[in-house]
Scaffold this motif. Structure first.
Motif: not given
Length: 409
Positions: A60, A63-66, A95, A97, A103
């Protein structure tokens, strides 16, 4: 976030990493896409070592930038005789963030045979929790191995049959000691052999290590080779580089390490510690029995007998050599006439850069002293009909950095 969309298909017939060991990937094909909200990478195929793999990844943009990565593959392992190659299925996922200090990533990986399943078939399971921006990124990890052959996954690796467990994770704090991190390893290799026969000499390894946020401590680790063993103990502080450790050899068979060595078992101790910015080391290793001449096969040299090895010294990285800047009109080297005059004792001797200063350290066995800028060693080795005794000095040298210069007599 970029207000655009990107689509980029790619294909690379050959991708080489010219390192050690060399890595070559063939037939890499896939595509990368960005729709303004998410990055997507799809690898349709790639051949690496003895396997073929596919992969998919999404990230992504906000944030949270999966993050999610999935890798699948099949490894083909040659079998003895005319049997069909064993096919091993590989599957791994990552998997979590990536944004902020909180993170977290979860890793899961497994290996399973797809054909020729037996009670001793290769299996491996790995789970790990990673905090990528933490001082200690690896939060916890577990691994279970059964009949793992490293050569099946990577051709340059030795042939093995490993089984055992690895566990790593945080430890609760107490009034006497703060919370830390611990690692435990139990490993067996039921297919050992000398290193030069593409085998791993190790037959078993047991180790326990702890980290308190400042210092690594190894209270005990035992590596078994044949009927002998090496026991390690030590401490290491990454921030200062402080090191202290010992290795105890008990009946270690040299021929189990390399076929060029004789079988006379070795026992003794090796120790090292940091002192005043230098590593002070010593070793006293020897064979219990006097070596005897052994007949070697035709065309093959007699095995090397290690009678005794003793050494004591210091090792310290030399400071950088200052070389004066060359200016126009100044020669880089003395003129030939000046060199000839100096060699004949006439004229002023040209000024060459002085050698590294060497300061004697404490005297070792037989009067061999250590050195602040290098090491001084004494040792002896014997083989049928000959005995070699060596004394020399190794240390930094402008033209032979890291290579020992030894005077034999």
């Amino acid at each position: 976030m970029l207000p655009l969309q990107i689509g980029l298909p790619f294909r690379v017939d050959r991708l080489e990493w010219a390192g050690t060991p060399a890595v070559q990937a063939l037939g890499l094909a896939g595509d990368y896409r960005f729709d303004g909200q998410q990055h997507r990478l799809n690898i349709e195929q790639v051949a690496l070592a003895q396997g073929r793999y596919t992969a998919r990844a999404t990230l992504d943009a906000q944030a949270p930038m999966a993050l999610k990565i999935t890798v699948d593959g099949t490894v083909h392992t040659p079998m003895p005789g005319n049997q069909a190659p064993l096919q091993i299925g590989a599957h791994a996922t990552l998997e979590g963030t990536l944004a902020t200090a909180a993170a977290q990533l979860q890793l899961q990986a497994r290996l399973r045979p797809e054909t020729g399943t037996t009670d001793t078939a290769l299996q491996a399971d790995v789970q790990a929790a990673v905090a990528p921006w933490a001082p200690q990124p690896l939060q916890s990890a577990t691994a279970t191995l059964r009949a793992l052959d490293l050569a099946a996954l990577w051709p340059q690796a030795p042939t093995t049959q490993l089984q055992g467990t690895l566990q790593a994770g945080p430890t609760p704090g107490t009034a006497e000691a703060p919370a830390g991190w611990a690692l435990g390893l139990q490993l067996q290799n039921t297919l050992p052999g000398p290193w030069d026969t593409a085998r791993l000499p190790l037959t078993a390894l047991q180790a326990q290590a702890t980290y308190d946020g400042t210092r690594w401590t190894l209270p005990g680790a035992t590596a078994s080779v044949g009927k002998g063993s090496v026991t390690l103990q030590g401490r290491y502080t990454p921030a200062t580089g402080a090191l202290e450790g010992t290795a105890q050899l008990r009946q270690l068979p040299p021929d189990a390490l390399h076929t060029a060595l004789a079988a006379a078992p070795l026992s003794g101790q090796v120790s090292a510690r940091t002192q005043d910015g230098a590593v002070v080391f010593s070793a006293d290793i020897g064979a219990a029995d006097t070596p005897r001449a052994q007949n070697s096969s035709p065309g093959r040299a007699a095995p090397l007998h290690i009678r005794r090895l003793t050494t004591q010294g210091q090792w310290q990285t030399a400071p950088a050599i200052h070389r004066p800047e060359r200016r126009p009109g100044h020669a880089a080297h003395p003129a030939p006439a000046a060199r000839r005059a100096a060699s004949q004792g006439g004229g002023d001797r040209p000024a060459y850069p002085p050698p590294h200063p060497v300061r004697p350290g404490p005297a070792g066995p037989g009067g061999a002293g250590g050195h602040r800028q290098g090491q001084r060693t004494t040792g002896a080795a014997a083989w049928p009909g000959r005995t070699a005794d060596a004394m020399g000095r190794c240390g930094p040298h402008p033209g032979l950095a890291g290579r020992p210069a030894v005077d034999r007599r």
